[in-house]
Design a protein around this motif. Sequence first.
Motif, mmCIF file in Angstrom:
data_model
loop_
_atom_site.group_PDB
_atom_site.id
_atom_site.type_symbol
_atom_site.label_atom_id
_atom_site.label_comp_id
_atom_site.label_asym_id
_atom_site.label_seq_id
_atom_site.Cartn_x
_atom_site.Cartn_y
_atom_site.Cartn_z
ATOM 1 N N LEU A 117 52.842 55.267 41.089
ATOM 2 C CA LEU A 117 53.245 56.105 42.071
ATOM 3 C C LEU A 117 54.175 57.207 41.931
ATOM 4 C CD1 LEU A 117 53.702 53.115 44.944
ATOM 5 C CD2 LEU A 117 51.547 54.548 44.818
ATOM 6 N N TYR A 118 54.926 56.773 41.009
ATOM 7 C CA TYR A 118 56.044 57.963 40.730
ATOM 8 C C TYR A 118 55.415 59.187 39.983
ATOM 9 C CZ TYR A 118 60.056 60.229 38.524
ATOM 10 O OH TYR A 118 61.114 61.183 38.060
ATOM 11 N N ARG A 119 54.481 58.911 39.205
ATOM 12 C CA ARG A 119 53.657 60.023 38.522
ATOM 13 C C ARG A 119 52.698 60.571 39.465
ATOM 14 N NH1 ARG A 119 52.216 58.728 32.137
ATOM 15 N NH2 ARG A 119 54.356 58.422 31.528
ATOM 16 N N ALA A 120 52.321 59.788 40.480
ATOM 17 C CA ALA A 120 51.353 60.332 41.401
ATOM 18 C C ALA A 120 51.992 61.221 42.487
ATOM 19 C CB ALA A 120 50.466 59.094 42.159
ATOM 20 N N GLY A 121 52.983 61.153 42.368
ATOM 21 C CA GLY A 121 53.994 62.131 43.176
ATOM 22 C C GLY A 121 54.580 61.557 44.595
ATOM 23 N N ALA A 122 54.803 60.284 44.834
ATOM 24 C CA ALA A 122 55.442 59.541 45.765
ATOM 25 C C ALA A 122 56.978 60.081 45.936
ATOM 26 C CB ALA A 122 55.454 58.317 45.920
ATOM 27 N N ALA A 137 67.532 53.423 37.395
ATOM 28 C CA ALA A 137 67.117 52.596 36.068
ATOM 29 C C ALA A 137 65.811 52.867 36.412
ATOM 30 C CB ALA A 137 67.541 51.066 36.094
ATOM 31 N N VAL A 138 64.959 52.921 37.440
ATOM 32 C CA VAL A 138 63.458 53.020 37.573
ATOM 33 C C VAL A 138 63.139 54.303 37.080
ATOM 34 C CG1 VAL A 138 61.662 53.223 39.082
ATOM 35 C CG2 VAL A 138 63.236 51.128 39.302
ATOM 36 N N ARG A 139 63.873 55.564 37.500
ATOM 37 C CA ARG A 139 63.909 56.695 37.069
ATOM 38 C C ARG A 139 63.846 56.972 35.581
ATOM 39 N NH1 ARG A 139 67.337 57.861 41.622
ATOM 40 N NH2 ARG A 139 66.274 58.509 43.502
ATOM 41 N N GLU A 140 64.776 56.284 34.861
ATOM 42 C CA GLU A 140 65.080 56.457 33.418
ATOM 43 C C GLU A 140 63.890 55.700 32.964
ATOM 44 O OE1 GLU A 140 67.527 57.873 31.877
ATOM 45 O OE2 GLU A 140 67.987 58.971 33.468
#
Length: 622
Positions: free
Chosen positions: A528-533, A576-579
């Motif tokens: 989801l992070y890569r998809a743009g959420a 941590a999730v971002r890293e």
Amino acid sequence: MEHFLLQASIYLAAAVIAVPIASRLGFGSVLGYLAAGIVIGPALGLVGADTEELQHFAEFGVVMMLFLIGLELEPRALWNMRHKLLGLGGLQIAITMALVAGGAMAAGLAWNVAVALGMIFALSSTAIVLQTLSEKGLIQTAGGRSAFSVLLTQDIAVIPMLALLPLLALQGAAGGAEHASVEHGEALGHAGGMSLVADLPGWASTLVTLGAVGAIILTGVYATRPVFRFIHAARLREMYTALALLIVVGIASLMTLVGLSPALGTFLAGVVLANSEFRHELESDIEPFKGLLLGLFFITVGAGINFEVLFGAPALILGLTLGLIVLKGAVLYGLGLAFRLKGREQWLFTLSLAQAGEFGFVLTSFSVQTGVLERTLSQQVLLVIALSMLATPLLFLLHDWLAKRHAEGREPVEPDEIDESGPVIIAGIGRFGQIVNRLVQSTGYNTVVLDHDMKTIQLMRRFGFKGFFGDPTRPELLHAAGLKNAKVLVAALDDPEASTRLVAYARRERPDLHIIARARDRTHVFHLYRAGANDIVREMFDGSLRAGRYVLENIGLTEFEAAEAEKTFYRHDREAVRELAKVWDPDIPPSENEAYIARARELERDLETQLTELLEPKQDVA
């Protein structure tokens, strides 16, 4: 002694190798045990004539299984399920028994043999069916619940079946009553042929038998609690196991002495103890012995299958197997119609129970020991049971295909025409989306709710919440819901892949849109992070974090300290999730991604440091 150790090693090695493989392939442990027995018996000839003697010992696992079944069935629960148990389950057993027995008698078999065959083939495989339903997530469907009711009825019906078989033996020309009594005693470990009712008149024998049953009930109600408290005072874990085994073995011995089935007595004791506070203790103590002995029993059954019978008459055996599946399937299909099962639920109920079951092995073995079935016929029966169980995975594949055909054959329901717009679009109104929708609407903001489940939308409308039916991942539906002017999109779909596609499309169409997405787990977060959420909420994260705070509050921290620890953990986890997203690779599992593992360890040490520094004042005071 050396021979015993060698045989034990062969049986254990076969089970340790075959059962995990069968479970991994989705065939279940019972088929794994059967396959192990076939390999070490007919295939390789590693075990010999002692298989039959070992089988008598292993049959005690069946007695333990029925004790555990009794523990799971409180009298009140049995009463509440009486309609399905007596209706659906009872009719399935009665009709199947009648048809099988009628066919056997038409083939020239004696009536008592035909009735025994009817009982054997009326049962289905509890172990295989329940495991497969659970693995496929079908246990809570209408078809799954109906199948469970029938299986439960069959498990209970084994008790009177075991009690009836010796009576059938008395009517048979082969075996005789004396043979049946001796074999039955050997099978259940009753040494010396002792009996409390052998030389008594009929009325006295009946009184002794009823007295034994009454003693079991009274002991279970009044004596178990004091005995358990006495054992508890010793504070020795093995004494609990010894007491559990004493209960089962003692009741089995008493039932054998009065001429009743040990399984009947242990089942009755289990039901009596179902409401006891020691129920779970008994389950945990008996379960390992039951599992091992039942596994050993199935291995001996596999080792004892005579494949020369199959090769000698393959058309007969395969024809009987197919005929049994078709016959049981027809009975189940008719009962499904009578009890208003439809579509895929009807096929699930029909195909999941169309095989014979593991209790059929027990009844067949017992029928031979009591003289009801001849050994040649029993070998054919065992082959039919085993082959029908081996066909069960194919029956479930057939169900999947029929369910897919049924879904494709239905006319698609047209999506609703969306006549409202609002600043917030909520895609998915399951248990997650419902809470979001209620909170936002309660504060006075309009929402546009989309979901592809018509029943969910209809249920919402009954409670006064408006929603629109349709697939939220379809671009035209999103634009009709006001994607162009919306301020926030909430992606709360159950399907992780669909949710990721929705976020990616919405981000391409509206780079300025704020997207809040529901994630199933951390890997889904990265997608989801890569998809743009913008904001990603894991399903279990906030609830688990709150539970952790409660733990801290009850092991010595103040409410303020626990709350601060919760906040620190929350902030650190988001960072941590971002890293970790920077080193995450969708093509490499996290457990094999060295960069991911190394960074995760660094971040975990950093978290421990932050929490230690946070709680240092408390530790200094202490």
